[in-house]
Design an enzyme around this catalytic site. Structure first.
Site, PDB file in Angstrom:
ATOM      1  N   SER A  46       0.799  -1.227   0.000  1.00 51.52           N
ATOM      2  CA  SER A  46       0.000   0.000   0.000  1.00 51.52           C
ATOM      3  C   SER A  46       0.833   1.280   0.000  1.00 51.52           C
ATOM      4  CB  SER A  46      -0.925   0.012   1.215  1.00 51.52           C
ATOM      5  OG  SER A  46      -0.169  -0.159   2.398  1.00 51.52           O
ATOM      6  N   ASP A 335      -2.753   7.749   8.402  1.00 50.97           N
ATOM      7  CA  ASP A 335      -3.743   6.885   9.036  1.00 50.97           C
ATOM      8  C   ASP A 335      -3.023   5.907   9.948  1.00 50.97           C
ATOM      9  OD1 ASP A 335      -2.674   4.865   7.472  1.00 50.97           O
ATOM     10  OD2 ASP A 335      -4.342   4.813   6.046  1.00 50.97           O
ATOM     11  N   HIS A 338      -0.071   4.339   7.575  1.00 54.17           N
ATOM     12  CA  HIS A 338       0.616   4.981   6.448  1.00 54.17           C
ATOM     13  C   HIS A 338       1.117   6.388   6.773  1.00 54.17           C
ATOM     14  CE1 HIS A 338      -2.178   1.978   4.646  1.00 54.17           C
ATOM     15  NE2 HIS A 338      -1.038   1.636   4.079  1.00 54.17           N
TER      16      HIS A 338
END
Ligand SMILES: *[C@@H]1O[C@H](CO)[C@@H](O)[C@H](O)[C@H]1NC(C)=O
Ligand SMILES: *[C@@H]1O[C@H](CO)[C@@H](O)[C@H](O)[C@H]1NC(C)=O
Ligand SMILES: *[C@@H]1O[C@H](CO)[C@@H](O)[C@H](O)[C@H]1NC(C)=O
Ligand SMILES: *[C@@H]1O[C@H](CO)[C@@H](O)[C@H](O)[C@H]1NC(C)=O
Ligand SMILES: *[C@@H]1O[C@H](CO)[C@@H](O)[C@H](O)[C@H]1NC(C)=O
Length: 370
Positions: A46, A335, A338
């Site tokens: 991600s 978040d 991340h």
């Protein structure tokens, strides 16, 4: 200049031989500069995903909704797990390239010209192991063996074997993988077991990564920028597990051990393959420096996430009904796992222009000029 150097030559011909050797050495190594990087080929998780998971309807590991992208041009939620750009975007723009599109957005293209400008195969949730977030992402093996290898075949068909090798050899491969394997291991095994199995776990991961990177080499990769695992124990998700909100020591230790193993396997690989060069970025060491001295690195908040729910916004991925911080430039985390765009910027400054032990054996600037 001629006269002074010839005078020196008369003084000592030995010095001249040495100077000639140094010049020959420099000429050799400058000669390896094979032009600008034509394209980026990106694989991983991600940190690098620019929207592949948007095409996985079953996946919960998506970011194509607010408040993700609140600082992206147009405030658009593209699928990047960030308030703005992710590190791949920043690498691309530093090299004067467009950030390549998600593979799943162009895979049906019948015109392989589009592949020449680079492709991003990364998928949120992916790990070195196929079992990590199985069914929720495109595994790293699938990215390599199924997706990239198709693109490789299309490029060979289009350019011929030789020109495809040249194109891929000059391109920069960007890889970010391994963090999710560690997070899953930490979340789902008892701490007592973690300590006793850590060494075996990391060594299995490293063996798998070695096979995967070798596949990429066999499919034309010659310039590799690879980012190591972050100090995962300090991300809001894992801090939340501790009553004192301290960094989770086992996770940090696993990330550091994984990074050491990755660095070692890369050294071995470059020794076996003299035509391969790489830059390894030690995300763990770089971020821990900032976590230990936030103010010096321009952070006011390194514990709480900017966007999320619950204590320290660490309970859930950033979603439309989450709250988010007003100033994203001073938060380390966007978040629960991340980084903010600002954190990625700071890290990529170091990856581009920095030196060992943070980025080694060369930095990205050197990697892309040689
Ligand atoms: C590409 O083709 C597949 C299978 O034919 C289809 O499911 C998918 O929606 C298409 N993707 C795009 C981006 O058009
Ligand atoms: C493929 O795309 C390129 C650039 O978009 C274009 O110049 C070329 O004509 C296309 N080739 C075919 C066969 O359509
Ligand atoms: C390969 O590249 C060379 C030099 O750019 C070019 O002359 C040649 O036509 C290319 N071959 C193919 C098959 O595209
Ligand atoms: C965010 O904080 C930084 C550092 O304190 C400051 O320079 C900047 O102006 C702030 N930005 C906004 C939008 O408030
Ligand atoms: C690296 O340093 C150069 C010169 O100081 C600067 O122009 C460039 O923006 C830096 N690159 C990154 C990615 O920070």
């Amino acid at each position: 200049m001629g006269s002074s150097s010839s005078r020196r030559c008369r003084i000592s011909s030995g010095v001249c031989v040495a100077v000639a050797l140094i010049l020959a050495f420099l000429a050799c190594c400058v000669a390896c500069a094979s032009g600008a990087v034509p394209a980026l080929y990106v694989l991983g998780d991600s940190q690098a995903d620019v929207g592949n998971n948007n095409y996985l309807p079953e996946s919960l590991l998506r970011a194509n909704f607010p408040h993700n992208g609140v600082d992206y041009p147009g405030g658009k939620a593209t699928g990047r797990f960030s308030n703005g750009y992710n590190f791949v975007d920043l690498v691309a723009s530093s090299l004067g390239l467009d950030s390549p599109p998600p593979y799943l957005s162009i895979r049906n293209s019948s015109n392989s010209t589009i592949y020449l400008k680079g492709i991003n195969f990364a998928s949120g949730g992916a790990g070195v192991s196929d079992l990590t977030n199985k069914g929720q992402c495109i595994s790293f093996d699938e990215q390599i063996e199924r997706d990239y290898s198709k693109v490789h075949a299309a490029l060979v068909k289009r350019l011929g074997k030789r020109n495809a090798s040249t194109h891929l050899g000059e391109s920069l491969f960007v890889v970010a993988i391994g963090g999710n394997d560690i997070i899953m291991q930490v979340l789902f095994s008892p701490v007592t077991e973690l300590l006793s199995t850590q060494k075996q776990f990391i060594s299995t991961l490293a063996d798998t990564l070695k096979r995967q990177l070798q596949s990429l080499y066999d499919l034309g990769m010659r310039r590799l920028f690879i980012v190591g695992a972050a100090p995962l124990g300090c991300c809001p998700l894992l801090r939340e597990q501790s009553p004192t909100k301290a960094c989770q020591a086992e996770a940090n230790s696993m990330a550091a051990t994984y990074n050491d193993a990755a660095a070692e396997l890369l050294r071995g690989m470059a020794k076996r393959h003299r035509d391969m060069s790489y830059a390894f970025f030690d995300t763990s060491t770089a971020l821990l420096q900032a976590i230990h001295d936030p103010k010096a690195r321009g952070y006011t908040e390194v514990k709480a996430a900017c966007c999320g729910l619950g204590v320290n916004n660490a309970m859930f991925l950033c979603a439309p009904d989450s709250k988010y911080c007003s100033n994203r430039t001073t938060h380390m985390f966007w978040d629960l796992v991340h980084p903010t765009e600002m954190t990625s910027k700071k890290l990529m400054n170091v990856a581009f222009n920095g030196s060992a032990p943070l980025v080694s054996p060369i930095n990205v600037k050197e990697l892309t000029q040689c």
